[in-house]
Write a protein that holds these residues in place. Structure first.
Motif, PDB file in Angstrom:
ATOM      1  N   VAL A   1      -6.535  -8.432  32.022  1.00  0.00           N
ATOM      2  CA  VAL A   1      -7.498  -8.594  31.234  1.00  0.00           C
ATOM      3  C   VAL A   1      -9.200  -8.265  32.216  1.00  0.00           C
ATOM      4  O   VAL A   1      -8.924  -9.381  32.308  1.00  0.00           O
ATOM      5  N   VAL A   2      -9.544  -7.550  31.607  1.00  0.00           N
ATOM      6  CA  VAL A   2     -11.310  -7.421  31.439  1.00  0.00           C
ATOM      7  C   VAL A   2     -11.710  -7.929  29.839  1.00  0.00           C
ATOM      8  O   VAL A   2     -11.903  -7.001  29.401  1.00  0.00           O
ATOM      9  N   ASP A   3     -11.808  -9.368  30.089  1.00  0.00           N
ATOM     10  CA  ASP A   3     -12.538  -9.530  29.036  1.00  0.00           C
ATOM     11  C   ASP A   3     -13.704  -9.784  28.934  1.00  0.00           C
ATOM     12  O   ASP A   3     -14.370  -9.323  30.080  1.00  0.00           O
ATOM     13  N   GLN A   4     -14.516 -10.340  27.577  1.00  0.00           N
ATOM     14  CA  GLN A   4     -15.852 -10.258  27.834  1.00  0.00           C
ATOM     15  C   GLN A   4     -16.537 -11.849  28.550  1.00  0.00           C
ATOM     16  O   GLN A   4     -17.449 -11.990  27.491  1.00  0.00           O
ATOM     17  N   GLN A   5     -15.808 -12.036  28.259  1.00  0.00           N
ATOM     18  CA  GLN A   5     -15.990 -14.070  29.061  1.00  0.00           C
ATOM     19  C   GLN A   5     -17.004 -14.462  30.077  1.00  0.00           C
ATOM     20  O   GLN A   5     -16.771 -12.891  31.050  1.00  0.00           O
TER      21      GLN A   5
ATOM     22  N   GLY B   1      -1.684   6.632  35.748  1.00  0.00           N
ATOM     23  CA  GLY B   1      -0.229   5.781  35.674  1.00  0.00           C
ATOM     24  C   GLY B   1       0.110   4.614  35.004  1.00  0.00           C
ATOM     25  O   GLY B   1       1.023   3.637  35.060  1.00  0.00           O
ATOM     26  N   ASN B   2      -1.467   4.394  34.011  1.00  0.00           N
ATOM     27  CA  ASN B   2      -1.508   3.031  33.380  1.00  0.00           C
ATOM     28  C   ASN B   2      -1.299   3.418  32.626  1.00  0.00           C
ATOM     29  O   ASN B   2      -2.175   3.468  31.466  1.00  0.00           O
ATOM     30  N   THR B   3      -1.368   2.157  31.206  1.00  0.00           N
ATOM     31  CA  THR B   3      -1.453   1.065  30.633  1.00  0.00           C
ATOM     32  C   THR B   3      -2.228   1.204  29.585  1.00  0.00           C
ATOM     33  O   THR B   3      -2.896  -0.198  30.612  1.00  0.00           O
ATOM     34  N   VAL B   4      -3.217   1.660  29.020  1.00  0.00           N
ATOM     35  CA  VAL B   4      -4.528   1.017  29.152  1.00  0.00           C
ATOM     36  C   VAL B   4      -4.865   0.809  26.918  1.00  0.00           C
ATOM     37  O   VAL B   4      -4.553   2.068  26.587  1.00  0.00           O
ATOM     38  N   LEU B   5      -4.985  -0.662  27.094  1.00  0.00           N
ATOM     39  CA  LEU B   5      -5.378  -0.956  25.793  1.00  0.00           C
ATOM     40  C   LEU B   5      -6.219  -1.580  25.530  1.00  0.00           C
ATOM     41  O   LEU B   5      -7.288  -2.461  26.155  1.00  0.00           O
ATOM     42  N   VAL B   6      -7.522  -0.981  24.873  1.00  0.00           N
ATOM     43  CA  VAL B   6      -8.748  -1.576  24.164  1.00  0.00           C
ATOM     44  C   VAL B   6      -9.112  -1.783  23.072  1.00  0.00           C
ATOM     45  O   VAL B   6      -8.909  -0.885  21.848  1.00  0.00           O
ATOM     46  N   VAL B   7     -10.053  -2.582  22.672  1.00  0.00           N
ATOM     47  CA  VAL B   7     -10.192  -3.480  21.474  1.00  0.00           C
ATOM     48  C   VAL B   7     -11.766  -2.521  21.220  1.00  0.00           C
ATOM     49  O   VAL B   7     -12.869  -3.073  21.794  1.00  0.00           O
ATOM     50  N   GLU B   8     -11.557  -1.786  20.800  1.00  0.00           N
ATOM     51  CA  GLU B   8     -13.233  -0.657  20.090  1.00  0.00           C
ATOM     52  C   GLU B   8     -13.962  -1.337  18.687  1.00  0.00           C
ATOM     53  O   GLU B   8     -12.491  -0.509  18.151  1.00  0.00           O
TER      54      GLU B   8
ATOM     55  N   ARG C   1       1.263   4.417  29.725  1.00  0.00           N
ATOM     56  CA  ARG C   1       0.571   5.357  30.417  1.00  0.00           C
ATOM     57  C   ARG C   1      -0.439   6.444  29.559  1.00  0.00           C
ATOM     58  O   ARG C   1      -0.121   7.562  29.248  1.00  0.00           O
ATOM     59  N   ARG C   2      -0.833   5.365  28.594  1.00  0.00           N
ATOM     60  CA  ARG C   2      -1.249   6.056  27.597  1.00  0.00           C
ATOM     61  C   ARG C   2      -2.718   5.323  27.361  1.00  0.00           C
ATOM     62  O   ARG C   2      -2.714   3.839  27.483  1.00  0.00           O
ATOM     63  N   LEU C   3      -3.419   5.158  26.365  1.00  0.00           N
ATOM     64  CA  LEU C   3      -4.995   4.857  25.878  1.00  0.00           C
ATOM     65  C   LEU C   3      -4.578   4.633  24.334  1.00  0.00           C
ATOM     66  O   LEU C   3      -4.584   5.787  23.978  1.00  0.00           O
ATOM     67  N   THR C   4      -4.423   3.425  24.404  1.00  0.00           N
ATOM     68  CA  THR C   4      -4.291   2.970  22.984  1.00  0.00           C
ATOM     69  C   THR C   4      -5.777   1.980  22.546  1.00  0.00           C
ATOM     70  O   THR C   4      -5.977   0.891  23.130  1.00  0.00           O
ATOM     71  N   VAL C   5      -6.105   2.599  21.540  1.00  0.00           N
ATOM     72  CA  VAL C   5      -7.021   2.005  21.221  1.00  0.00           C
ATOM     73  C   VAL C   5      -7.286   1.085  19.464  1.00  0.00           C
ATOM     74  O   VAL C   5      -7.014   1.358  18.216  1.00  0.00           O
ATOM     75  N   PHE C   6      -7.934  -0.597  19.681  1.00  0.00           N
ATOM     76  CA  PHE C   6      -7.882  -1.118  18.402  1.00  0.00           C
ATOM     77  C   PHE C   6      -8.528  -1.367  17.890  1.00  0.00           C
ATOM     78  O   PHE C   6      -9.214  -1.384  18.416  1.00  0.00           O
ATOM     79  N   THR C   7      -8.440  -1.149  16.985  1.00  0.00           N
ATOM     80  CA  THR C   7     -10.036  -1.349  16.289  1.00  0.00           C
ATOM     81  C   THR C   7      -9.640  -1.741  14.532  1.00  0.00           C
ATOM     82  O   THR C   7      -8.273  -1.774  14.210  1.00  0.00           O
ATOM     83  N   GLY C   8     -10.662  -2.115  13.948  1.00  0.00           N
ATOM     84  CA  GLY C   8     -10.448  -2.571  12.173  1.00  0.00           C
ATOM     85  C   GLY C   8     -12.163  -3.701  12.131  1.00  0.00           C
ATOM     86  O   GLY C   8     -12.661  -3.838  13.117  1.00  0.00           O
TER      87      GLY C   8
ATOM     88  N   VAL D   1      -6.188  -4.745  29.822  1.00  0.00           N
ATOM     89  CA  VAL D   1      -6.073  -5.006  28.947  1.00  0.00           C
ATOM     90  C   VAL D   1      -8.198  -4.847  28.434  1.00  0.00           C
ATOM     91  O   VAL D   1      -8.520  -5.624  29.587  1.00  0.00           O
ATOM     92  N   PHE D   2      -8.569  -3.943  27.682  1.00  0.00           N
ATOM     93  CA  PHE D   2     -10.185  -4.606  27.767  1.00  0.00           C
ATOM     94  C   PHE D   2     -10.567  -4.901  26.257  1.00  0.00           C
ATOM     95  O   PHE D   2     -10.364  -4.083  24.718  1.00  0.00           O
ATOM     96  N   ASP D   3     -11.725  -5.666  26.328  1.00  0.00           N
ATOM     97  CA  ASP D   3     -12.233  -6.349  25.277  1.00  0.00           C
ATOM     98  C   ASP D   3     -13.979  -5.967  24.991  1.00  0.00           C
ATOM     99  O   ASP D   3     -14.572  -6.621  25.298  1.00  0.00           O
ATOM    100  N   GLU D   4     -14.121  -4.461  23.619  1.00  0.00           N
ATOM    101  CA  GLU D   4     -15.152  -4.042  23.844  1.00  0.00           C
ATOM    102  C   GLU D   4     -16.156  -3.748  25.190  1.00  0.00           C
ATOM    103  O   GLU D   4     -16.538  -4.229  25.525  1.00  0.00           O
ATOM    104  N   PRO D   5     -15.374  -2.736  25.772  1.00  0.00           N
ATOM    105  CA  PRO D   5     -15.604  -2.049  26.963  1.00  0.00           C
ATOM    106  C   PRO D   5     -17.244  -1.831  27.061  1.00  0.00           C
ATOM    107  O   PRO D   5     -17.974  -1.486  27.769  1.00  0.00           O
TER     108      PRO D   5
END
Length: 798
Positions: free
Chosen positions: A103-107, A428-435, A43-50, A401-405
């Motif tokens: 999953v909401v990807d960039q396909q 109340g959702n868990t949001v995972l973002v690659v950004e 239930r938090r917004l987590t951003v994955f970077t690198g 799960v988002f891929d570079e929204p």
């Protein structure tokens, strides 16, 4: 009914269910991950970077999302699982606390010619119901307004025997559909230039066909015309009679036999239409696509005007508006029209339709129309279209799960995307973002930085925590987080101009502009303003222009950087020459393949409804080649060892001494120039990240000869540190005498430009005009446009 308001012994203690507030990952080893362990708050917004290729997607998509989907699939019966894609369990020791992952990807959305924004968002289906209820005159059920459904009329007779003698009943059935018969619901008609199909001075048997892939000895293409007995293979085509030419071009399908092989004969034009023109152009191989662009002129269908609908479907209207008119409106205008409809009998339908349309506007795509082909949307637009169905969802405790929204978004639009991500979290959702964008990293509750480098040099968690901790952590991302490119003091002077006059593609409003040559020119503007329409419509197709668009590169697990770039050809030739054998031996997809695994390196075992198992081939030990081939050496390496080299090592190997191969070296230098020096040249394309694929594509196009390069958002998928390398590459291209035109939103690229063309001021009908031309310094000083305001803030000119 009464409730106990008293306290008990357990009221002050948290419920046992509340302890499951983390997603725990321990020992993840997918792709390049090195026993990664993380704990992510729910239930938090987590951003994955690198940096690009460090392993972010492997952790988020390949591990967390993949295992969630696999576990959901296992809840179905074995019978149902037999019809579902099988997903292997990720290589990870422990995964706990997972929830349903969306999953909401960039396909890119389906590129079928009949797929539109309306079909992708289900708004077309709702409009069809609306017009079938309220449209006048009444023409039939919802299917009567569907451009994917042809109208069919069937008739026949039935014999009925009720014991009193046989009775014959003649019946007629009408199956309603709204498809335009001329274009079959595609909206475009094609005119074929016959001179591109064949040389009419030659006979069919003498190599008259000039169609890619049509070899003279092919049963399925050439020989069905030369050896079927229908046409004279020795007669020049220009000497055909009218009847022969009609048979050649438009002959009816029929069965023929050539050398004992049963074949289908049909006219050349319908054969080409089925084999090439019925497919999306972007899905064709490059040389076939170039042929189609030369041979075929696509125009709006003369019967339906591009609406895809039959005349009958267009005749039924609500307040003077047909369904074709409604689909051609910009979504924001269509929403206003729907609000003006007051019909209690369809009130729930109107409410649902209006909610969907308003969601499209909120997400920043109000400038689109429902009849816009899905295949023409950018990756960023397609991803936001996929988000729409989730915005009004009542689901909570779901992992998104988002891929570079923010891909494809102007800085003006990024804040709106951030608001949508926070809205999903606050439900109340868990949001995972690659950004990679600092603006989105800054709003994260939790940040995971993967690194330190890409490929085999990455795959480790370098930092977990808050933004302040990232800034102070000393990682590559932390060091570059506050980097700001300065506006250049001096800019290059153009050596000429490329004139554009009266450009009117899509929303462009008779634009006249001169694009400077010999410099780095950036074309920018808010999403949907008309940037791509201007450049791709008026510049990219000119002679001497090399265009690198956003279309993703395609490839199977057998494809790798060596095969995609053409690097494998000079390598195979070098091995063959050094050992006096055939080059085909040094291809894992040809004669040199290990016979046990057929050159795949692994053995795939199909376990029906369970996930298939992949095991390393014991005979070749995963090297893909048969043992006898590995005995041949070039220098002191066999072919499998060469394909396992990173680009930088291969560059040294093929760059000096007895193993120098200039053709291979040129390709390797281009790969190094785009920042892929760490990448193994034999690594499967399916394991590359989006940023790596983008740069691989750029390196391939750099080999094409041309004086003008057009790059469409080359920063897609690039880390903050990688953008600096990209700017160096662009400078080297310009310094080498090339003209570089970049369609881009990234402020660092804008600041580094010699010249900026800003298209706007808004999107759709509110855009399509040139609102600024000049240097970045002038744009920052004037702040006359949205781009100017954001660029001024970026470079610190408050």
């Amino acid at each position: 009914m009464s409730k106990d308001t008293g306290t008990d012994a357990h009221s002050s203690e948290s419920h046992v269910a509340d302890r499951h507030d983390l997603i725990r990952v321990h020992g993840a080893r997918v792709n390049n991950l090195k026993d990664v362990s993380v704990e992510l708050p729910k239930r938090r917004l987590t951003v994955f970077t690198g940096v690009s290729g460090s392993g972010k997607s492997s952790l988020v998509f390949g591990t967390i999302a993949a295992e969630s989907q696999r576990m959901i699939n296992e809840t179905y019966s074995a019978f149902v699982q037999g019809f579902m894609p099988t997903i292997a369990r990720p290589d990870v020791d422990v995964l706990e606390g997972l929830t349903t992952a969306i999953v909401v990807d960039q396909q890119r959305l389906g590129a079928d010619p009949r797929s539109t924004v309306g079909t992708a968002t289900d708004t077309n289906a709702m409009l069809r119901i609306l017009f079938s209820r309220l449209g006048t005159p009444y023409i039939g059920p919802p299917s009567a307004f569907a451009f994917n459904v042809p109208k069919r009329v069937a008739s026949g007779a039935m014999s009925i025997d009720k014991g009193k003698g046989e009775k014959v009943v003649v019946t007629k059935a009408v199956y309603h559909g709204g498809m335009c018969a001329r274009c079959e619901g595609r909206g475009t008609a094609s005119d074929i230039d016959l001179t591109q199909l064949y040389d009419d001075s030659k006979a069919l048997g003498d190599g008259a066909f000039t169609i890619p892939g049509w070899k003279q000895d092919s049963f399925w293409t050439t020989r069905v015309y030369t050896d079927s007995g229908i046409l004279d293979p020795k007669k020049p085509i220009r000497d055909f009679t009218a009847e022969e030419m009609a048979e050649f071009l438009h002959g009816e399908p029929r069965k023929v036999k050539v050398d004992g092989v049963n074949l289908n004969y049909e006219g050349l034009i319908p054969k080409i239409q089925k084999s090439m023109l019925s497919k999306d152009k972007d899905s064709l191989q490059p040389h076939v696509r170039a042929f189609v662009e030369r041979a075929v002129a696509f125009t709006s269908c003369p019967e339906c005007g591009g609406s895809r609908l039959s005349e009958e479907a267009r005749s039924s209207k609500i307040g003077g508006v047909s369904i074709a008119d409604a689909c051609a409106m910009e979504v924001r205008d269509l929403a206003a029209w729907i609000r003006g409809l007051d019909e209690p009998s369809v009130a729930p339908l109107l409410a649902k339709l209006l909610h969907t349309l308003d969601s499209i506007v909120r997400i920043g795509l109000g400038y689109l129309s429902l009849d816009r082909p899905a295949g023409t949307l950018s990756g960023g637009e397609g991803q936001r279209i996929k988000m729409i169905r989730h915005l009004g969802s009542s689901l909570t405790d779901t992992t998104y799960v988002f891929d570079e929204p923010t891909t494809g978004l102007h800085p003006y639009d990024i804040s709106r995307m951030n608001d949508l991500l926070l809205e999903l979290r606050d439900k109340g959702n868990t949001v995972l973002v690659v950004e990679h964008k600092p603006e989105t990293i800054a709003i994260a509750d939790h940040i995971v930085d993967i690194g330190p480098r890409a490929g085999s040099g990455g795959g480790q968690v370098m930092f977990e925590g808050t933004l302040d901790g990232l800034r102070a952590g000393g990682t590559v991302t932390g060091r570059h987080f506050d980097d700001r490119a300065a506006v250049k003091d001096t800019v290059r002077k153009p050596n000429g101009h490329l004139e554009i006059r009266g450009a009117s593609t899509h929303n462009l409003q008779d634009v006249d502009v001169d694009i400077p040559l010999g410099v780095l020119c950036v074309v920018t503007g808010v999403a949907g303003s008309g940037k791509s329409s201007l450049i791709h419509g008026s510049v990219a197709r000119r002679e001497g222009v090399v265009s690198v668009d956003q279309a993703p590169i395609k490839g199977s697990r057998r494809s790798n950087p060596a095969t995609y770039t053409g690097l494998l050809d000079p390598i195979r030739n070098a091995f063959a020459k050094a050992n006096g054998v055939k080059p085909a031996l040094f291809s894992a997809n040809s004669e040199g393949a290990c016979p046990t695994c057929n050159g795949a390196g692994v053995i795939y075992t199909d376990l029906a409804m369970m996930a298939g198992a992949a095991t390393t081939c014991e005979d070749c030990d995963g090297k893909r080649f048969e043992a006898s081939v590995l005995e041949y050496r070039f220098g002191d390496r066999d072919i499998s060892e060469v394909l396992a080299m990173p680009v930088d090592e291969a560059e040294d190997f093929f760059g000096a001494g007895e193993t120098r191969v200039p053709a291979a070296l040129r390709i390797l230098e281009r790969l190094s120039d785009v920042g892929l020096g760490y990448l193994d040249i034999g690594r499967p394309l399916t394991t590359l990240s989006g940023g790596e694929r983008q740069r691989l594509k750029l390196a391939t196009h750099m080999a094409e000869k041309g004086g003008v390069y057009v790059l469409d958002e080359p920063t897609t998928g690039l880390h903050l540190a990688d953008v600096e390398n990209l700017l160096g590459l662009l400078d080297r291209l310009v310094d080498a005498g090339k003209s570089v035109i970049v369609i881009e939103h990234h402020q660092a690229v804008m600041a580094h430009a010699d010249w900026i063309v800003d298209v706007g001021p808004g999107a759709g009908q509110e855009g399509g005009r040139i609102v600024f031309e000049g240097t970045p310094a002038d744009l920052v000083a004037s702040r006359s446009t949205r781009t100017g305001e954001h660029l001024a803030a970026y470079v610190g000119k408050q």
